[in-house]
Design an enzyme around this catalytic site. Structure first.
Site, PDB file in Angstrom:
ATOM      1  N   ASP A 102       0.877  -1.165   0.000  1.00  0.00           N
ATOM      2  CA  ASP A 102       0.000   0.000   0.000  1.00  0.00           C
ATOM      3  C   ASP A 102       0.910   1.210   0.000  1.00  0.00           C
ATOM      4  OD1 ASP A 102      -1.642   2.154   0.530  1.00  0.00           O
ATOM      5  OD2 ASP A 102      -2.515   1.335   2.364  1.00  0.00           O
ATOM      6  N   LYS A 132      -0.673  15.423  -9.282  1.00  0.00           N
ATOM      7  CA  LYS A 132       0.309  15.257 -10.353  1.00  0.00           C
ATOM      8  C   LYS A 132       1.223  16.481 -10.498  1.00  0.00           C
ATOM      9  CE  LYS A 132      -0.850  11.089 -11.563  1.00  0.00           C
ATOM     10  NZ  LYS A 132       0.078   9.958 -11.297  1.00  0.00           N
ATOM     11  N   TYR A 170      -6.783  15.182  -8.656  1.00  0.00           N
ATOM     12  CA  TYR A 170      -5.840  14.530  -9.563  1.00  0.00           C
ATOM     13  C   TYR A 170      -4.779  15.523 -10.041  1.00  0.00           C
ATOM     14  CZ  TYR A 170      -4.150  11.438 -13.251  1.00  0.00           C
ATOM     15  OH  TYR A 170      -3.358  10.640 -14.043  1.00  0.00           O
ATOM     16  N   ASN A 188       4.476   4.044 -10.186  1.00  0.00           N
ATOM     17  CA  ASN A 188       3.404   3.985 -11.169  1.00  0.00           C
ATOM     18  C   ASN A 188       2.012   3.981 -10.539  1.00  0.00           C
ATOM     19  OD1 ASN A 188       2.209   3.004 -13.961  1.00  0.00           O
ATOM     20  ND2 ASN A 188       1.542   1.503 -12.431  1.00  0.00           N
TER      21      ASN A 188
END
Length: 260
Positions: free
Chosen positions: A63, A158, A154, A90
């Site tokens: 995790d 990023k 998101y 990833n």
């Protein structure tokens, strides 16, 4: 005659039980790398595929949002392999929610997996990579970490990963550890499941008029892990079919045909 390409002997890939992570893992194994396949999901199918093809891999339950889990996995790798030369961060999640529709728990979960996870991971693997003589870390960011994207959780995660990669690159260069980020555009994986209208509209803005395949993102990851990129660190490698650089005017011209 083409020159040979060298990869690290041992690479850890997170989120490798499926999707892009599985593509990265199988490609690395095909090139003689021992791949440490890490995921919260069952990775037996990927391990089986790698071993059936004659490759070497090990499964690690991870995790990425849990620092203690990272410590355990790195200890497993150190005990079994004695070295680590590469990390591919990833693992990630996406929630397509606009700003005022984003609940706090979605914000927090997205940040913990997409941003905290790579931070914990780099912190955990760096001593072993340093003692192994250096290596390469590849963080899978997104074009949403380069432009204004409608989903705040998101996009923020990023953008944060883009900055985190550059910070780590400066910190780790003295140990011959390179850190770069890969910024895919639309990629044909399960992450886009159920978003047909979104995908169609996005493809209309891509100059190459299609999504990427996972293999095309893997090619960028392989390059950054290999000795073909030994002077690249702190870099952003965009793999998006021209969407960021040319998508706006491509779409305008396609829709209007007006070049005047």
């Amino acid at each position: 005659m083409s020159e040979s390409v060298t990869y690290p002997r041992v690479v850890l890939v997170t989120g490798a039980a499926g999707g892009m992570g599985a593509a990265h893992a199988t490609a690395l194994a095909a090139r003689g790398v021992h791949v440490c396949v890490a995921d919260v999901a069952d990775a037996s199918a990927v391990i089986g595929e790698i071993e059936a093809a004659g490759g070497s891999a090990s499964a690690h339950e991870l995790d990425v949002a849990d620092p203690a889990a990272w410590t355990r996995v790195v200890d497993e790798i150190a005990g079994a392999r004695g070295e680590l030369g590469g990390l591919v961060n990833n693992a990630g999640i996406s929630r397509r929610l606009e700003f005022l529709d984003t609940p706090d728990d979605v914000w927090e979960l997205t940040m913990r997996i997409n941003l905290f996870g790579p931070f914990y991971g780099m912190k955990a693997v760096t001593p072993l990579m340093r003692d192994s003589g250096g290596g390469s870390i590849v963080n899978i960011s997104s074009i949403s970490g380069q432009i204004g994207y409608f989903s705040p959780a998101y996009s923020s995660s990023k953008w944060g990963l883009t900055g985190l990669s550059k910070s780590a690159a400066g910190n780790f260069a003295k140990w011959n550890i390179r850190v770069n980020s890969v910024h895919p555009g639309l990629v044909g994986t399960a992450l886009l499941g159920g978003a047909d209208a979104f995908v169609k509209a996005a493809v209309d803005s891509i100059p190459m008029n299609r999504m990427a395949t996972p293999a095309e993102i893997t090619d960028a990851v392989l390059h950054l892990l290999s000795d073909r990129s030994t002077y690249m660190t702190g870099s952003e490698l965009t793999v998006d079919g021209g969407l960021v650089s040319n998508g706006l005017y491509h779409r305008i011209i396609e829709e209007t045909g007006d070049l005047s």
